[in-house]
Enzyme design. Structure first.
Site, PDB file in Angstrom:
ATOM      1  N   HIS A  87       1.374  -1.144   0.175  1.00 25.89           N
ATOM      2  CA  HIS A  87       0.375   0.348  -0.120  1.00 25.89           C
ATOM      3  C   HIS A  87       0.863   1.331  -0.190  1.00 25.89           C
ATOM      4  O   HIS A  87       1.952   1.734   0.538  1.00 25.89           O
ATOM      5  CB  HIS A  87      -0.770   0.035   1.505  1.00 25.89           C
ATOM      6  CG  HIS A  87      -1.982   0.441   1.250  1.00 25.89           C
ATOM      7  ND1 HIS A  87      -3.077   0.022   0.807  1.00 25.89           N
ATOM      8  CD2 HIS A  87      -2.587   2.000   0.980  1.00 25.89           C
ATOM      9  CE1 HIS A  87      -4.105   1.256   0.318  1.00 25.89           C
ATOM     10  NE2 HIS A  87      -3.865   1.938   0.763  1.00 25.89           N
ATOM     11  N   ASP A 165     -13.354   2.062   6.978  1.00 27.80           N
ATOM     12  CA  ASP A 165     -12.264   3.060   6.131  1.00 27.80           C
ATOM     13  C   ASP A 165     -13.353   3.464   4.850  1.00 27.80           C
ATOM     14  O   ASP A 165     -12.499   4.434   4.874  1.00 27.80           O
ATOM     15  CB  ASP A 165     -11.375   1.821   5.888  1.00 27.80           C
ATOM     16  CG  ASP A 165     -10.273   3.458   4.786  1.00 27.80           C
ATOM     17  OD1 ASP A 165     -10.054   3.931   5.707  1.00 27.80           O
ATOM     18  OD2 ASP A 165     -10.432   2.875   4.278  1.00 27.80           O
ATOM     19  N   ARG A 172     -13.397  12.263   4.548  1.00 30.20           N
ATOM     20  CA  ARG A 172     -11.992  12.259   4.079  1.00 30.20           C
ATOM     21  C   ARG A 172     -11.991  13.094   2.963  1.00 30.20           C
ATOM     22  O   ARG A 172     -11.125  14.486   3.397  1.00 30.20           O
ATOM     23  CB  ARG A 172     -10.760  11.667   5.079  1.00 30.20           C
ATOM     24  CG  ARG A 172     -10.628  11.081   6.969  1.00 30.20           C
ATOM     25  CD  ARG A 172      -9.635  10.128   6.600  1.00 30.20           C
ATOM     26  NE  ARG A 172      -8.542  10.170   6.542  1.00 30.20           N
ATOM     27  CZ  ARG A 172      -7.920   9.309   5.539  1.00 30.20           C
ATOM     28  NH1 ARG A 172      -8.106   8.728   5.468  1.00 30.20           N
ATOM     29  NH2 ARG A 172      -6.180   9.554   5.925  1.00 30.20           N
ATOM     30  N   SER A 187      -5.920   4.125   8.197  1.00 30.35           N
ATOM     31  CA  SER A 187      -6.891   3.727   6.976  1.00 30.35           C
ATOM     32  C   SER A 187      -6.071   2.893   6.431  1.00 30.35           C
ATOM     33  O   SER A 187      -6.941   1.914   5.729  1.00 30.35           O
ATOM     34  CB  SER A 187      -7.677   4.940   5.990  1.00 30.35           C
ATOM     35  OG  SER A 187      -7.551   5.023   4.651  1.00 30.35           O
ATOM     36  N   LYS A 191      -7.153  -1.697   6.810  1.00 26.63           N
ATOM     37  CA  LYS A 191      -7.418  -2.582   5.287  1.00 26.63           C
ATOM     38  C   LYS A 191      -6.232  -3.784   5.092  1.00 26.63           C
ATOM     39  O   LYS A 191      -7.257  -4.663   4.347  1.00 26.63           O
ATOM     40  CB  LYS A 191      -7.460  -1.655   4.047  1.00 26.63           C
ATOM     41  CG  LYS A 191      -9.089  -0.319   3.751  1.00 26.63           C
ATOM     42  CD  LYS A 191      -8.023   0.427   2.019  1.00 26.63           C
ATOM     43  CE  LYS A 191      -7.412   1.490   2.264  1.00 26.63           C
ATOM     44  NZ  LYS A 191      -7.802   2.411   2.856  1.00 26.63           N
TER      45      LYS A 191
HETATM   46  N1  URA Z   1      -4.429   5.833   1.075  1.00 25.15           N
HETATM   47  C1  URA Z   1      -5.273   5.308   1.815  1.00 25.15           C
HETATM   48  O1  URA Z   1      -5.779   4.055   1.602  1.00 25.15           O
HETATM   49  N2  URA Z   1      -5.120   5.761   2.947  1.00 25.15           N
HETATM   50  C2  URA Z   1      -5.138   6.862   3.296  1.00 25.15           C
HETATM   51  O2  URA Z   1      -5.238   8.018   4.934  1.00 25.15           O
HETATM   52  C3  URA Z   1      -4.059   7.526   2.267  1.00 25.15           C
HETATM   53  C4  URA Z   1      -3.769   6.782   1.832  1.00 25.15           C
END
Ligand code: URA
Length: 428
Positions: A87, A165, A172, A187, A191
């Site tokens: 990620h 999320d 957000r 966040s 995930k």
């Molecule tokens: N990627 C995400 O999944 N969440 C964030 O807050 C920033 C980048």
């Protein structure tokens, strides 16, 4: 927990005034927001309070765990291949996932990739992939499992895992509460911890185009996320990587897919190739897959083959042309010299103003909107030649987009100080 134990105004006030949220208050507010008992405007106020007051490490861990618990936790332990995730904290022109996932799959690991949509000035993998005609990302978990078994890769909408999320991310995006260490860390990690992976590599962006600007903040973010991973038994490392300039030459959904296809075909911008190969090496090491050279998969066609299979499995059709914006404007050089810095944030906002991102919940974005960069920092420039091409389907957006780009680049006589792309590696 009784719905009368807590109430949103008290939780908001506690954080607004700099207090600490108890574990029970965090569990309640995440749960009550996910099921609709806490309203968007209340959560928006709490997010703004968190933005200004922060969360300590204990609060972040609990907030993340509550988000994980809001949905299903996937279990791929029965798969014959090791699972590994990736990620990014969000950048401009960051299309690495589109290349990396098929590369790692071609080397023998399985990647279940829960992805999001555009956030603030940055693009999202789902929006990028969905610019391929027909491609679907709302995969049921059974389908994700089948794809992982058949081809080692699935890229799917994150909403089924960590549904908290999904709601918080969208809120957000439209309330200017993205750039917050606890909110980014929770966040991402909610995930990833729900994805059922054995190992995780994080790409933590540093610089003008990143959500957190200073290297110190980004190191703190990386350490926080690596610790969250380790605490949940997921072997996690982070690369700190430069995001002062956009990555590659394409910014915007379909434009970035086109550039990813170039990289998968063995070409493309060197920075995209360097970062993707380095992330792939890191993922394979953590997954325990030895002796494979991920860079080779770009040369021998195996990564491209995996990408094509992934697109077909998810209903996409690469034989249909990608949708590029119907209207273009070009910015040309008014003098000869050397291309200086290009401000990644400004380019991200330019693409957003052209229609590549959202300013209202659920807004339809333009797959073809974006910016093509013709000269990279340090490249020689001849007066009159094109530096940027802007794409949109709605030409009335050009004025605001041009204004955003104005002052974000320069042509001079001294080359800019180029920074290394990979700044550091952080492990627990
Ligand atoms: N990627 C995400 O999944 N969440 C964030 O807050 C920033 C980048």
């Amino acid at each position: 927990m009784s719905q009368f134990t807590f109430d949103a105004p008290t939780v908001i006030r506690t954080k607004r005034d700099g207090g600490r949220l108890s574990d029970a208050a965090i569990d309640w507010v995440i749960d009550a927001y996910t099921d609709g008992h806490v309203a968007d405007e209340q959560m928006a106020a709490l997010l703004m309070a968190v933005f200004f007051r922060g969360l300590d490490r204990g609060e972040i861990a609990r907030w993340t765990a509550a988000m994980v618990a809001s949905g299903e936790v996937l279990d791929f332990s029965g798969l014959p291949l090791p699972t590994v995730g990736k990620h990014s904290t969000g950048g401009v022109g960051d299309k690495t996932t589109l290349v990396l996932i098929p590369m790692v799959a071609a080397c023998g690991a399985a990647v279940p990739k829960a992805s999001g949509r555009g956030l603030g000035h940055t693009g999202g993998t789902l929006d990028k992939l969905e610019s391929i005609p027909g491609l679907r990302t709302d995969l049921p978990i059974g389908r994700v499992r089948e794809q992982l078994t058949d081809l080692g890769a699935a890229i799917f909408a994150a909403g089924q895992v960590a549904p908290a999320d999904k709601k918080l991310y969208a809120l957000r995006d439209i309330t200017a509460t993205v750039e917050s260490l606890p909110l980014v860390a929770s966040s991402i990690m909610s995930k990833k911890l729900a994805e059922g992976i054995g190992a995780l590599v994080l790409d933590v962006k540093v610089g003008a185009g990143a959500f957190l600007k200073t290297e110190e903040q980004c190191r703190d973010l990386a350490h926080t996320m690596v610790a969250l991973g380790a605490a949940h038994g997921v072997s996690t490392s982070a690369l700190l990587t430069d995001m002062s300039y956009p990555l590659g030459a394409a910014v915007g959904n379909a434009l970035e897919v086109a550039e990813s296809l170039e990289v998968l075909a063995g070409g493309g911008p060197p920075d995209v190739v360097e970062l993707t190969v380095r992330l792939a090496e890191e993922m394979l090491t953590l997954a325990g897959v030895d002796g494979r050279d991920p860079g080779q998969t770009l040369q021998d066609g195996t990564a491209m083959d995996r990408f094509r299979r992934l697109v077909t499995a998810q209903g996409g059709d690469l034989s249909v042309p990608l949708p590029f914006g119907a209207h273009t404007e070009t910015v040309t050089a008014d003098r000869s010299g050397t291309m200086g810095d290009i401000d990644a944030m400004a380019v991200g906002l330019t693409a957003w103003r052209l229609g590549a991102g959202r300013s209202r919940p659920g807004e339809r974005i333009q797959a073809g909107a974006g910016v093509q960069i013709h000269r990279r920092p340090g490249d020689p420039v001849v007066a009159g030649e094109p530096l940027f091409t802007l794409y949109t389907d709605t030409p009335e957006r050009f004025a605001a987009a041009m204004a955003e780009l104005d002052g974000a680049w320069s042509v001079g006589h001294t080359p800019p100080k180029l920074r290394p792309l990979i700044i550091d590696r952080i492990t627990s």
